[in-house]
Design a protein around this motif. Sequence first.
Motif, PDB file in Angstrom:
ATOM      1  N   ASN A  65     -36.986 -64.139  43.120  1.00 57.28           N
ATOM      2  CA  ASN A  65     -38.062 -63.176  43.272  1.00 57.28           C
ATOM      3  C   ASN A  65     -37.891 -62.046  42.269  1.00 57.28           C
ATOM      4  O   ASN A  65     -36.764 -61.636  41.955  1.00 57.28           O
ATOM      5  CB  ASN A  65     -38.064 -62.599  44.687  1.00 57.28           C
ATOM      6  N   PHE A  66     -38.988 -61.531  41.763  1.00 53.81           N
ATOM      7  CA  PHE A  66     -38.970 -60.398  40.848  1.00 53.81           C
ATOM      8  C   PHE A  66     -39.530 -59.162  41.544  1.00 53.81           C
ATOM      9  O   PHE A  66     -40.432 -59.262  42.389  1.00 53.81           O
ATOM     10  CB  PHE A  66     -39.804 -60.691  39.598  1.00 53.81           C
ATOM     11  N   TYR A  67     -38.993 -58.005  41.142  1.00 52.32           N
ATOM     12  CA  TYR A  67     -39.439 -56.734  41.692  1.00 52.32           C
ATOM     13  C   TYR A  67     -39.727 -55.777  40.542  1.00 52.32           C
ATOM     14  O   TYR A  67     -39.045 -55.797  39.518  1.00 52.32           O
ATOM     15  CB  TYR A  67     -38.373 -56.134  42.615  1.00 52.32           C
ATOM     16  N   GLY A  68     -40.733 -54.935  40.736  1.00 53.16           N
ATOM     17  CA  GLY A  68     -41.079 -53.980  39.696  1.00 53.16           C
ATOM     18  C   GLY A  68     -42.060 -52.947  40.204  1.00 53.16           C
ATOM     19  O   GLY A  68     -42.331 -52.850  41.417  1.00 53.16           O
ATOM     20  N   THR A  69     -42.618 -52.181  39.293  1.00 54.53           N
ATOM     21  CA  THR A  69     -43.564 -51.127  39.644  1.00 54.53           C
ATOM     22  C   THR A  69     -44.790 -51.187  38.741  1.00 54.53           C
ATOM     23  O   THR A  69     -44.711 -51.623  37.597  1.00 54.53           O
ATOM     24  CB  THR A  69     -42.930 -49.728  39.523  1.00 54.53           C
ATOM     25  N   ASN A  70     -45.911 -50.730  39.285  1.00 51.40           N
ATOM     26  CA  ASN A  70     -47.133 -50.545  38.531  1.00 51.40           C
ATOM     27  C   ASN A  70     -47.429 -49.057  38.415  1.00 51.40           C
ATOM     28  O   ASN A  70     -47.183 -48.287  39.352  1.00 51.40           O
ATOM     29  CB  ASN A  70     -48.315 -51.241  39.211  1.00 51.40           C
ATOM     30  N   GLN A  71     -47.981 -48.672  37.275  1.00 52.32           N
ATOM     31  CA  GLN A  71     -48.186 -47.260  37.006  1.00 52.32           C
ATOM     32  C   GLN A  71     -49.449 -46.709  37.670  1.00 52.32           C
ATOM     33  O   GLN A  71     -49.506 -45.531  38.005  1.00 52.32           O
ATOM     34  CB  GLN A  71     -48.264 -47.035  35.491  1.00 52.32           C
ATOM     35  N   PHE A  72     -50.432 -47.553  37.881  1.00 47.18           N
ATOM     36  CA  PHE A  72     -51.721 -47.085  38.382  1.00 47.18           C
ATOM     37  C   PHE A  72     -52.195 -47.913  39.569  1.00 47.18           C
ATOM     38  O   PHE A  72     -51.641 -48.951  39.888  1.00 47.18           O
ATOM     39  CB  PHE A  72     -52.784 -47.146  37.277  1.00 47.18           C
ATOM     40  N   ASN A  73     -53.279 -47.423  40.199  1.00 45.94           N
ATOM     41  CA  ASN A  73     -53.950 -48.075  41.321  1.00 45.94           C
ATOM     42  C   ASN A  73     -53.038 -48.222  42.530  1.00 45.94           C
ATOM     43  O   ASN A  73     -51.952 -47.637  42.594  1.00 45.94           O
ATOM     44  CB  ASN A  73     -54.537 -49.427  40.908  1.00 45.94           C
ATOM     45  N   GLY A  74     -53.492 -48.993  43.482  1.00 41.16           N
ATOM     46  CA  GLY A  74     -52.758 -49.175  44.717  1.00 41.16           C
ATOM     47  C   GLY A  74     -53.418 -48.496  45.893  1.00 41.16           C
ATOM     48  O   GLY A  74     -53.348 -48.959  47.013  1.00 41.16           O
ATOM     49  N   GLY A  75     -54.062 -47.372  45.697  1.00 44.14           N
ATOM     50  CA  GLY A  75     -54.721 -46.633  46.769  1.00 44.14           C
ATOM     51  C   GLY A  75     -55.659 -45.612  46.169  1.00 44.14           C
ATOM     52  O   GLY A  75     -55.854 -45.540  44.955  1.00 44.14           O
ATOM     53  N   LYS A  76     -56.211 -44.767  47.011  1.00 44.09           N
ATOM     54  CA  LYS A  76     -57.197 -43.805  46.539  1.00 44.09           C
ATOM     55  C   LYS A  76     -56.586 -42.759  45.600  1.00 44.09           C
ATOM     56  O   LYS A  76     -57.288 -42.134  44.817  1.00 44.09           O
ATOM     57  CB  LYS A  76     -57.877 -43.122  47.717  1.00 44.09           C
ATOM     58  N   GLU A  77     -55.259 -42.577  45.674  1.00 43.86           N
ATOM     59  CA  GLU A  77     -54.615 -41.630  44.767  1.00 43.86           C
ATOM     60  C   GLU A  77     -54.387 -42.209  43.375  1.00 43.86           C
ATOM     61  O   GLU A  77     -54.004 -41.483  42.460  1.00 43.86           O
ATOM     62  CB  GLU A  77     -53.270 -41.156  45.352  1.00 43.86           C
ATOM     63  N   ASN A  78     -54.534 -43.551  43.226  1.00 44.60           N
ATOM     64  CA  ASN A  78     -54.366 -44.206  41.921  1.00 44.60           C
ATOM     65  C   ASN A  78     -52.991 -43.917  41.332  1.00 44.60           C
ATOM     66  O   ASN A  78     -52.833 -43.677  40.140  1.00 44.60           O
ATOM     67  CB  ASN A  78     -55.466 -43.748  40.953  1.00 44.60           C
ATOM     68  N   ALA A  79     -51.958 -43.948  42.186  1.00 45.58           N
ATOM     69  CA  ALA A  79     -50.631 -43.484  41.795  1.00 45.58           C
ATOM     70  C   ALA A  79     -49.612 -44.591  41.587  1.00 45.58           C
ATOM     71  O   ALA A  79     -48.447 -44.315  41.329  1.00 45.58           O
ATOM     72  CB  ALA A  79     -50.100 -42.493  42.837  1.00 45.58           C
ATOM     73  N   GLY A  80     -50.025 -45.867  41.716  1.00 48.19           N
ATOM     74  CA  GLY A  80     -49.118 -46.954  41.428  1.00 48.19           C
ATOM     75  C   GLY A  80     -48.516 -47.604  42.654  1.00 48.19           C
ATOM     76  O   GLY A  80     -48.686 -47.142  43.789  1.00 48.19           O
ATOM     77  N   THR A  81     -47.784 -48.692  42.433  1.00 42.84           N
ATOM     78  CA  THR A  81     -47.190 -49.478  43.509  1.00 42.84           C
ATOM     79  C   THR A  81     -45.802 -49.962  43.127  1.00 42.84           C
ATOM     80  O   THR A  81     -45.433 -50.000  41.961  1.00 42.84           O
ATOM     81  CB  THR A  81     -48.046 -50.729  43.835  1.00 42.84           C
ATOM     82  N   ALA A  82     -45.025 -50.343  44.139  1.00 41.34           N
ATOM     83  CA  ALA A  82     -43.827 -51.175  43.969  1.00 41.34           C
ATOM     84  C   ALA A  82     -44.173 -52.551  44.517  1.00 41.34           C
ATOM     85  O   ALA A  82     -44.770 -52.660  45.595  1.00 41.34           O
ATOM     86  CB  ALA A  82     -42.636 -50.588  44.704  1.00 41.34           C
ATOM     87  N   PHE A  83     -43.804 -53.614  43.789  1.00 40.71           N
ATOM     88  CA  PHE A  83     -44.245 -54.952  44.159  1.00 40.71           C
ATOM     89  C   PHE A  83     -43.102 -55.954  44.115  1.00 40.71           C
ATOM     90  O   PHE A  83     -42.067 -55.736  43.470  1.00 40.71           O
ATOM     91  CB  PHE A  83     -45.370 -55.420  43.233  1.00 40.71           C
TER      92      PHE A  83
END
Length: 451
Positions: A316-334
């Motif tokens: 499995n790979f893990y990482g982060t996204n810089q944008f989106n994810g919710g109304k704050e548009n603040a990113g995610t960990a996936f």
Amino acid sequence: MVWAIASMVIAITTATGKTAGNGGLAGQVAAAPDAAAAAAFSESVLWNFGATSDDGANPGSALIADNQGNLYGTTSFGGTNNFGTVFELSPPSGQQKLWSERVLWSFGATADDGGVPAAALIADQQGNFYGTTAEGGGRTCDPSRVGCGTVFELSPPSGQQTQWTERVLWSFGAIGDGWNPEAALIADSKGNLYGTTYVGGANCQPTPPLNDSGCGIVFELSPPSGQQTQWNETVLRSFGAGADGSFPRDPLIADNQGNLYGTTSAGGANKAGTAFELSPPSGQQTQWSETVLWSFSEGAGGAAPAAGLIADQQGNFYGTNQFNGGKENAGTAFELSPPSGEQTQWSETVLWTFGAKGSGGSPTGLIADEEGNFYGSTVFGGVKKDGVAFELSPPSGKHTQWSLHVLQSFGAKSAGEHPSSLIADQQGNLYGTTFEGGTKNDGLVFELRKR
């Protein structure tokens, strides 16, 4: 040449990005940050940059460390020529109470030297450092830039020498070559170096406001062999063909079969970035082959991967996204999981959506401990608006969701602003840099020590 990439990085993360944690973890967006976790850590500023006229300024990358606890890193600016530095920070010894800094190299010393290093270093067992600079190198790619970037080696004094010496191993910008490398390198057991450039290569023409040509590459640099005296570059992938990813800005990782894995910040089927695998030639093949493992999309899953991947033993790979994810548009960990059973496609699970209740925004890279907890930082957001350091923990007991704990909120200049990715020592203390803040507002190096 024997490489010791991992041994130069303290404790729970390796320079190749592999986690030491448990695998197969799953979860959903969790509850509010736990204030009690923040009380378990206290911040200490180890160094304020800009202390002298030739000191570095604005560190933007993670640190590495040796077995004596010395920390090493780069600053994007400052130094004798204001093109950045490589520095060493040493802990107090004897009667000393404060950490001490030594500038090992000031970039821009010659017309073809590198400039503006933007990534972490790696090191070999002889104590040589290897890294990239986003500019410099003597080639002209864009009138607004000073050179197209370099890969460099920095060697400690030997014999009667008293100064470190630098050697430019590769200057980017030849026709079809990449340029503007922004990511750290990795290396194999033969001394070959691998990395990415943000732009350049043979494919695609970005749309305004980007004026750069090409969508980036993955490259291999091989040391001289036989009668050769120069390093050789091979472009393994030019991004931007078809529904391919584009603009890679993060480090690669590798498995035992020599496959490379990474992310692109844009492109893919949804034009929001990709996670990819590059495989070396096999059988009658002569070219590396790429597989897009996942195309990110704007929305709940997050877009624009902001850091390299880390992997567990189950693949499995893990990482982060810089944008989106919710109304704050603040990113995610996936989490990205390979196909299982009758599945044929990879799947994504969102572990955390940033921005809610002070949890920060625009996350950087992750590291992991042996219990499967992730640690990282965000460039923005948090209570003081200039980033946080966080712990992200998997479900336990009756809990079915991941939980995020803010360990430090950045924003007061004395505490730093806009933190880098973190590293950790064997006691679980965390170390990083901030791009701004500190006594001169030129950034600082901090420690988050467990109480």
